[in-house]
Design an enzyme around this catalytic site. Structure first.
Site, short mmCIF file in Angstrom:
data_model
loop_
_atom_site.label_atom_id
_atom_site.label_comp_id
_atom_site.label_asym_id
_atom_site.label_seq_id
_atom_site.Cartn_x
_atom_site.Cartn_y
_atom_site.Cartn_z
CB CYS A 65 -0.91 -0.01 1.24
SG CYS A 65 -2.05 1.41 1.29
CB CYS A 69 -2.17 3.85 8.03
SG CYS A 69 -3.20 4.64 6.76
CB CYS A 72 -1.72 -0.35 8.20
SG CYS A 72 -2.39 -1.53 7.01
CB CYS A 109 -15.92 -7.34 4.99
SG CYS A 109 -17.24 -7.25 6.22
CB CYS A 142 -19.39 -4.61 3.72
SG CYS A 142 -18.68 -3.04 4.29
CB CYS A 202 -19.48 -0.25 7.68
SG CYS A 202 -18.46 -1.25 8.80
NE ARG A 272 -18.89 -5.90 11.79
CZ ARG A 272 -18.96 -5.11 10.72
NH1 ARG A 272 -17.85 -4.63 10.17
NH2 ARG A 272 -20.12 -4.77 10.21
#
Length: 393
Positions: A65, A69, A72, A109, A142, A202, A272
């Site tokens: 990626c 972040c 992550c 998801c 999702c 979400c 969740r």
């Protein structure tokens, strides 16, 4: 406690607690913890009974990626030894999703690493959604693809997506200390785009990155303001090879207080328990089901969860039941509002979607809350999507 009685009454009326009340939940003592869980449980049962919704993650594209972040394992510069692969074919993703559905998952998801999808990516994911829905009648899908451009949420909706996940992760005040390559406002904009397109929004948070109680309350109030239908609560998985590898700020008791605060502020939404529950809640996971009404089944994006059958046994042993495909998750008033907007029915990277670096050293958790590092509980996913091994579901 007068505080808890007040919070229960407000939760049953869907009334917003004061910030002082929300902060007071996080400040309760361990001696009061079972009272806090019982109070949050009353609100949970009012809106969701004793049902537990199962969700299943399929990592469509792992690692590499360009975003930075700090939490992550898939971030730019990550040294974490995770699986790295490019886009799964629609039939591969559908096969992976089928394993989760067979295990009892009601929602699949679909997650892809990256800043955000190209239009070609949206087409690819659209074909994947169609393949999953063709094979699994009634399943919710999702998508979680990063920052959305204009029109992309609408195209996902047209392809059959029911929801879109994009977590705020932490408070606006501390966000810049976690991520430099995009802003908190970018994340809010994507959640709003999903909502406007008729997708169920979400959006959640990550706890354990060194944030203060005020930061936690700020992000949860922001999620209520955004009117998220589901709020994934992630607990940071401190992956070796990421900037937050040394952040072990959570205890099981702290996690339960955070979940309770979220339930009181967002009483009628799907709360969740997401990434990190096995690492930080540990043997207290069944108790957390009295507060949250939704979990992920099996593994996460880049880390392993407990065995899927263990999840099912935990739900049954705690006196709860898996929510069936024919049951509407959301309370009627929320489901009706979503339907009126043209909608249907998170998650995070395996470490969560969240934050903290040297710029936020003043946000360390209280010493009494800090637990010993449990690196033995952090396991990189080596099975399921992107491998030749059977998935955990």
């Amino acid at each position: 406690m007068d505080l808890l009685n007040t919070l229960v009454e407000k939760g049953l009326r869907r009334e917003l607690p004061t910030r002082e009340e929300a902060l007071a939940v996080l400040a309760t003592s361990d001696d009061e913890l079972l009272d806090v869980v019982a109070a949050a449980g009353k609100v949970r049962r009012q809106w969701f009974g004793r049902r537990v919704k199962l969700n299943y993650l399929v990592n469509l594209k792992s690692g590499l990626c360009p975003e930075d972040c700090s939490y992550c394992s898939q971030r730019l510069g990550s040294k974490a030894e995770i699986l790295k692969y490019t886009w799964l074919k629609p039939e591969e993703a559908s096969q992976a999703a089928a394993a989760g559905v067979a295990g009892g998952a009601k929602r699949v998801c679909l997650v892809a690493s990256g800043r955000g999808p190209t239009d070609r990516d949206v087409e690819r994911v659209g074909r994947t959604i169609e393949a999953i829905k063709e094979q699994n009648e009634g399943v919710e899908v999702c998508a979680c693809l990063g920052l959305l451009s204009d029109g992309q949420a609408e195209r996902l909706r047209e392809s059959g997506a029911d929801a879109y996940n994009h977590n705020l992760n932490t408070s606006e005040a501390t966000y810049g200390g976690i991520t430099k390559t995009h802003t908190y406002a970018d994340r809010v904009d994507t959640v709003q785009k999903a909502h406007a397109a008729g997708l169920s929004a979400c959006s959640g948070l990550i706890a354990g990155m060194g944030e203060t109680d005020e930061d936690l309350v700020d992000v949860v109030y922001a999620l209520r303001e955004l009117d998220s239908d589901s709020v994934p609560v992630n607990f940071l998985i401190p992956f070796e090879g990421t900037p937050l590898a040394k952040e072990w700020n959570l205890t099981p008791q702290r996690c339960l207080r955070i979940l309770a605060m979220v339930r009181f502020v967002c009483p009628d939404v799907e709360v969740r328990i997401a990434g990190g529950r096995e690492v930080h809640l540990r043997s207290m996971q069944p108790l957390a089901l009295n507060i949250a009404n939704s979990i992920f089944l099996g593994d996460y994006l880049t880390s392993e969860g407990q065995a899927g059958q263990a999840d099912l046994d935990m739900i049954a042993d705690a006196g709860f039941e898996v929510e069936g495909a024919g049951t509407t998750t959301l309370p009627k008033h929320r489901a009706d509002a979503l339907a009126a907007a043209g909608g249907g029915c998170g998650s995070q990277s395996s470490a969560g979607c969240g934050s903290h670096d040297a710029a936020s050293e003043a946000t360390a958790a209280p010493a009494a809350e800090v637990s010993a590092a449990r690196t033995d509980l952090v396991a990189v996913r080596r099975r399921g999507a992107g491998t030749d091994l059977a998935p955990n579901a």
